[in-house]
Design a protein around this motif. Structure first.
Motif, PDB file in Angstrom:
ATOM      1  N   VAL A   1      76.344 -44.674   7.404  1.00 28.96           N
ATOM      2  CA  VAL A   1      76.702 -45.568   8.497  1.00 28.96           C
ATOM      3  C   VAL A   1      75.569 -46.581   8.590  1.00 28.96           C
ATOM      4  CG1 VAL A   1      77.195 -45.814  10.942  1.00 28.96           C
ATOM      5  CG2 VAL A   1      77.920 -43.743   9.731  1.00 28.96           C
ATOM      6  N   TYR A   2      75.898 -47.847   8.344  1.00 24.40           N
ATOM      7  CA  TYR A   2      74.913 -48.924   8.460  1.00 24.40           C
ATOM      8  C   TYR A   2      74.946 -49.451   9.892  1.00 24.40           C
ATOM      9  CZ  TYR A   2      75.146 -48.900   3.343  1.00 24.40           C
ATOM     10  OH  TYR A   2      75.117 -48.509   2.027  1.00 24.40           O
ATOM     11  N   TYR A   3      73.773 -49.782  10.421  1.00 26.77           N
ATOM     12  CA  TYR A   3      73.740 -50.284  11.799  1.00 26.77           C
ATOM     13  C   TYR A   3      72.565 -51.246  11.961  1.00 26.77           C
ATOM     14  CZ  TYR A   3      69.708 -47.315  13.034  1.00 26.77           C
ATOM     15  OH  TYR A   3      68.448 -46.751  13.108  1.00 26.77           O
ATOM     16  N   TRP A   4      72.641 -52.045  13.033  1.00 36.64           N
ATOM     17  CA  TRP A   4      71.567 -52.980  13.354  1.00 36.64           C
ATOM     18  C   TRP A   4      70.688 -52.372  14.437  1.00 36.64           C
ATOM     19  CZ3 TRP A   4      70.654 -56.407   9.894  1.00 36.64           C
ATOM     20  CH2 TRP A   4      71.696 -56.983   9.164  1.00 36.64           C
ATOM     21  N   LYS A   5      69.448 -52.109  14.083  1.00 37.75           N
ATOM     22  CA  LYS A   5      68.526 -51.439  15.006  1.00 37.75           C
ATOM     23  C   LYS A   5      68.301 -52.258  16.275  1.00 37.75           C
ATOM     24  CE  LYS A   5      65.977 -49.396  11.147  1.00 37.75           C
ATOM     25  NZ  LYS A   5      64.659 -49.325  10.451  1.00 37.75           N
ATOM     26  N   ASP A   6      68.153 -53.563  16.106  1.00 38.36           N
ATOM     27  CA  ASP A   6      67.882 -54.393  17.281  1.00 38.36           C
ATOM     28  C   ASP A   6      69.086 -54.442  18.221  1.00 38.36           C
ATOM     29  OD1 ASP A   6      69.229 -55.729  15.264  1.00 38.36           O
ATOM     30  OD2 ASP A   6      68.335 -57.684  15.665  1.00 38.36           O
TER      31      ASP A   6
ATOM     32  N   MET B   1      83.218 -56.392  17.234  1.00 36.23           N
ATOM     33  CA  MET B   1      83.647 -55.054  16.835  1.00 36.23           C
ATOM     34  C   MET B   1      82.425 -54.153  16.841  1.00 36.23           C
ATOM     35  SD  MET B   1      85.815 -56.123  13.423  1.00 36.23           S
ATOM     36  CE  MET B   1      84.435 -57.158  12.869  1.00 36.23           C
ATOM     37  N   ALA B   2      82.424 -53.150  17.676  1.00 36.96           N
ATOM     38  CA  ALA B   2      81.328 -52.185  17.596  1.00 36.96           C
ATOM     39  C   ALA B   2      81.343 -51.516  16.229  1.00 36.96           C
ATOM     40  CB  ALA B   2      81.454 -51.135  18.697  1.00 36.96           C
ATOM     41  N   LEU B   3      82.551 -51.173  15.770  1.00 37.11           N
ATOM     42  CA  LEU B   3      82.740 -50.493  14.492  1.00 37.11           C
ATOM     43  C   LEU B   3      83.593 -51.362  13.580  1.00 37.11           C
ATOM     44  CD1 LEU B   3      82.439 -47.861  12.808  1.00 37.11           C
ATOM     45  CD2 LEU B   3      84.539 -47.054  13.888  1.00 37.11           C
ATOM     46  N   ALA B   4      82.987 -51.922  12.542  1.00 42.31           N
ATOM     47  CA  ALA B   4      83.725 -52.741  11.578  1.00 42.31           C
ATOM     48  C   ALA B   4      84.466 -51.814  10.615  1.00 42.31           C
ATOM     49  CB  ALA B   4      82.753 -53.639  10.815  1.00 42.31           C
ATOM     50  N   LEU B   5      85.752 -52.105  10.377  1.00 41.85           N
ATOM     51  CA  LEU B   5      86.535 -51.181   9.558  1.00 41.85           C
ATOM     52  C   LEU B   5      87.291 -51.846   8.416  1.00 41.85           C
ATOM     53  CD1 LEU B   5      87.275 -48.172   9.366  1.00 41.85           C
ATOM     54  CD2 LEU B   5      89.302 -48.670  10.719  1.00 41.85           C
TER      55      LEU B   5
ATOM     56  N   GLN C   1      76.588 -60.633   9.671  1.00 44.00           N
ATOM     57  CA  GLN C   1      76.249 -61.709  10.604  1.00 44.00           C
ATOM     58  C   GLN C   1      76.114 -61.216  12.042  1.00 44.00           C
ATOM     59  OE1 GLN C   1      79.489 -64.416   9.870  1.00 44.00           O
ATOM     60  NE2 GLN C   1      78.729 -65.007   7.844  1.00 44.00           N
ATOM     61  N   LYS C   2      76.085 -59.889  12.201  1.00 46.61           N
ATOM     62  CA  LYS C   2      75.905 -59.226  13.495  1.00 46.61           C
ATOM     63  C   LYS C   2      77.037 -59.511  14.488  1.00 46.61           C
ATOM     64  CE  LYS C   2      70.926 -58.574  13.164  1.00 46.61           C
ATOM     65  NZ  LYS C   2      69.606 -58.704  13.808  1.00 46.61           N
ATOM     66  N   GLN C   3      78.227 -59.692  13.936  1.00 51.93           N
ATOM     67  CA  GLN C   3      79.416 -59.751  14.770  1.00 51.93           C
ATOM     68  C   GLN C   3      80.026 -58.353  14.926  1.00 51.93           C
ATOM     69  OE1 GLN C   3      80.458 -62.706  16.370  1.00 51.93           O
ATOM     70  NE2 GLN C   3      78.409 -63.165  15.620  1.00 51.93           N
ATOM     71  N   ALA C   4      79.351 -57.374  14.349  1.00 51.84           N
ATOM     72  CA  ALA C   4      79.682 -55.958  14.493  1.00 51.84           C
ATOM     73  C   ALA C   4      78.368 -55.201  14.415  1.00 51.84           C
ATOM     74  CB  ALA C   4      80.634 -55.499  13.387  1.00 51.84           C
ATOM     75  N   ALA C   5      78.328 -54.033  15.006  1.00 53.35           N
ATOM     76  CA  ALA C   5      77.067 -53.283  15.077  1.00 53.35           C
ATOM     77  C   ALA C   5      76.981 -52.138  14.087  1.00 53.35           C
ATOM     78  CB  ALA C   5      76.856 -52.739  16.487  1.00 53.35           C
ATOM     79  N   ILE C   6      78.142 -51.641  13.621  1.00 51.75           N
ATOM     80  CA  ILE C   6      78.200 -50.460  12.766  1.00 51.75           C
ATOM     81  C   ILE C   6      79.262 -50.668  11.696  1.00 51.75           C
ATOM     82  CG2 ILE C   6      78.857 -47.999  12.693  1.00 51.75           C
ATOM     83  CD1 ILE C   6      77.918 -47.731  15.561  1.00 51.75           C
ATOM     84  N   ILE C   7      78.975 -50.173  10.496  1.00 52.52           N
ATOM     85  CA  ILE C   7      79.999 -50.128   9.442  1.00 52.52           C
ATOM     86  C   ILE C   7      79.704 -48.931   8.557  1.00 52.52           C
ATOM     87  CG2 ILE C   7      78.755 -51.647   7.833  1.00 52.52           C
ATOM     88  CD1 ILE C   7      81.505 -52.815   7.040  1.00 52.52           C
ATOM     89  N   ALA C   8      80.733 -48.178   8.203  1.00 54.73           N
ATOM     90  CA  ALA C   8      80.576 -47.008   7.341  1.00 54.73           C
ATOM     91  C   ALA C   8      81.039 -47.363   5.933  1.00 54.73           C
ATOM     92  CB  ALA C   8      81.381 -45.833   7.888  1.00 54.73           C
ATOM     93  N   LEU C   9      80.119 -47.257   4.977  1.00 52.99           N
ATOM     94  CA  LEU C   9      80.396 -47.567   3.573  1.00 52.99           C
ATOM     95  C   LEU C   9      79.544 -46.671   2.694  1.00 52.99           C
ATOM     96  CD1 LEU C   9      80.238 -51.488   3.686  1.00 52.99           C
ATOM     97  CD2 LEU C   9      82.320 -50.130   3.478  1.00 52.99           C
TER      98      LEU C   9
END
Length: 431
Positions: free
Chosen positions: A143-148, A183-187, A263-271
């Motif tokens: 799960v990738y995420y933006w710490k800030d 999107m909190a969770l990009a899918l 581009q930080k239009q989502a906070a999390i993505i699972a890949l």
């Protein structure tokens, strides 16, 4: 006596050297054309940038390779299925764990290759004692995420499923208040396949059973209340229908949501680990990019399970008119003449014991957070599962996308699948 032994030894060494030279010359004299079919964009970029064909021809000057790039893995499997029936498979093809059994009658045994013997996962995926494909990488899911973004919204990395749900909801509420497209969770559910970290892997993570699909083939009601797949899909359904995937999850594909996440239009993505390169390519600053493993467990007292699998199994097909040259290409691909540079180019982990690789620091964060994680070696399902799946048209990725449609009833769908499953097992005579 010693002189005679010495002389005999010298003759033996000379003979061995001559035989080795003859073998090397025979290998280098291999000639012909090969078609190598792939779908991986990163591999294609590396092949082009590093002149793979030219480098192979330095050792095999009378050989030529056509690299056939197919759009994506979905189109790849459709093409390979049709070409298998038409006796037109490429000389060298890739497989996934779940397609090895599908194409096993069209693949040669590679057990005698050094590349197979040096691969840490190949033997674990052998069918009937035959290694039909050599995994190019060891695949882990992140799960990738933006710490800030986490810090600003006041949330921390979750370690249970309940925490994961709460974190996504908080992120959606916080950033979605000022950005209706957030999107909190990009899918990327438009493509269906991007929901695989949830729909494909979570049933195996539920009980730590990497053979879950094969076990399902042995029962009539695998989707029953309390089963691993029912519990996993109930969790996924609650997550997907909570609004954390944005206002139109079925309207965006994987490439689009990956770009939006970058581009930080989502906070999390699972890949998978392969996703790191695509994310980095889409942003000017990835200093705040972090990873953690998908926390599917119910409580912190439960074991924290992580999926690992071989990926991109390179194999030689029975349709090849130059099978020895094709095997030589596979051997060369996994040799020090090519593989080390490739595996260091991609973000994925090495599958070769003779070419180990340290994880990218961003990916290593997930390991640091869960040093005692329990690894689950994932199997995509054998012949019986594939046969029942085809008979029932059960497609877990499509099912995940359907969860976003209006009026979808998970319990009704699982009951329907149970009925189809039992009927299929009876019809196919699967015990």
């Amino acid at each position: 006596m010693k002189k005679k032994i010495a002389a005999l030894t010298l003759c033996t060494v000379m003979a061995a050297g001559t035989m080795g030279l003859m073998t090397a010359q025979a290998e280098e004299n291999l000639s012909g054309d090969l078609v190598f079919a792939i779908w991986d964009n990163n591999l294609m970029d590396f092949i082009d940038a590093n002149d793979m064909v030219g480098k192979f021809q330095e050792k095999y000057p009378d050989a030529d390779i056509e690299v056939e790039k197919i759009k994506d893995d979905s189109e790849y499997w459709n093409a390979m299925k049709m070409r298998a029936s038409a006796n037109q498979l490429p000389d060298v093809m890739f497989n996934k764990p779940f397609t090895l059994s599908r194409f096993q009658d069209y693949l040669l045994d590679l057990s005698d290759l050094e590349a197979a013997q040096n691969n840490e996962l190949a033997d674990g995926y052998a069918l009937d004692g035959k290694i039909l494909g050599i995994p190019m990488t060891s695949g882990y899911e992140y799960v990738y995420y933006w710490k800030d973004m986490f810090e600003e919204a006041g949330v921390e990395v979750p370690t249970t499923w309940e925490q994961f749900e709460e974190v996504t909801k908080t992120l959606q509420e916080y950033y979605g208040a000022d950005n209706e497209n957030f999107m909190a969770l990009a899918l990327g559910a438009k493509d269906e396949w991007p929901d695989y970290p949830y729909m494909e892997f979570m049933p195996a993570l539920e009980s730590g059973n990497g053979q879950n699909w094969n076990d399902m083939a042995a029962v009539d009601d695998p989707f029953a209340e309390g089963s691993d797949i029912q519990k996993a899909y109930s969790k996924v359904y609650d997550l997907f229908t909570s609004g954390v995937c944005g206002k139109d999850p079925l309207g965006l594909g994987n490439d689009q949501v990956t770009t939006l996440f970058a581009q930080k239009q989502a906070a999390i993505i699972a890949l998978g680990d392969w996703g790191l390169q695509n994310i980095i390519a889409g942003t000017d600053d990835y200093s705040q990019l972090g990873t953690f493993y998908l926390p599917t467990r119910d409580s912190e007292e439960d074991p924290f399970r992580v999926i690992v699998q071989g990926d991109s199994f390179m194999g030689v097909t029975t349709h090849s008119e130059n099978p020895e040259l094709a095997k030589a290409f596979v051997e060369w691909f996994y040799s020090d003449e090519w593989y080390p540079d490739y595996i260091n180019y991609v973000s994925s982990a090495s599958s070769m014991t003779n070419f180990p690789k340290e994880k990218d620091p961003i990916l290593a964060e997930a390991d640091a957070a869960q040093p005692d994680a329990e690894l689950v070696m994932y199997d995509g399902g054998g012949d019986d599962f594939q046969a029942i799946q085809n008979e029932t048209t059960f497609d877990y990725k499509k099912l995940g996308a359907e969860m976003f449609t209006e009026g979808f009833d998970l319990n009704a769908r699982l009951e329907e699948l149970n009925a189809k499953w039992a009927a299929a097992r009876e019809k196919l005579g699967i015990e």
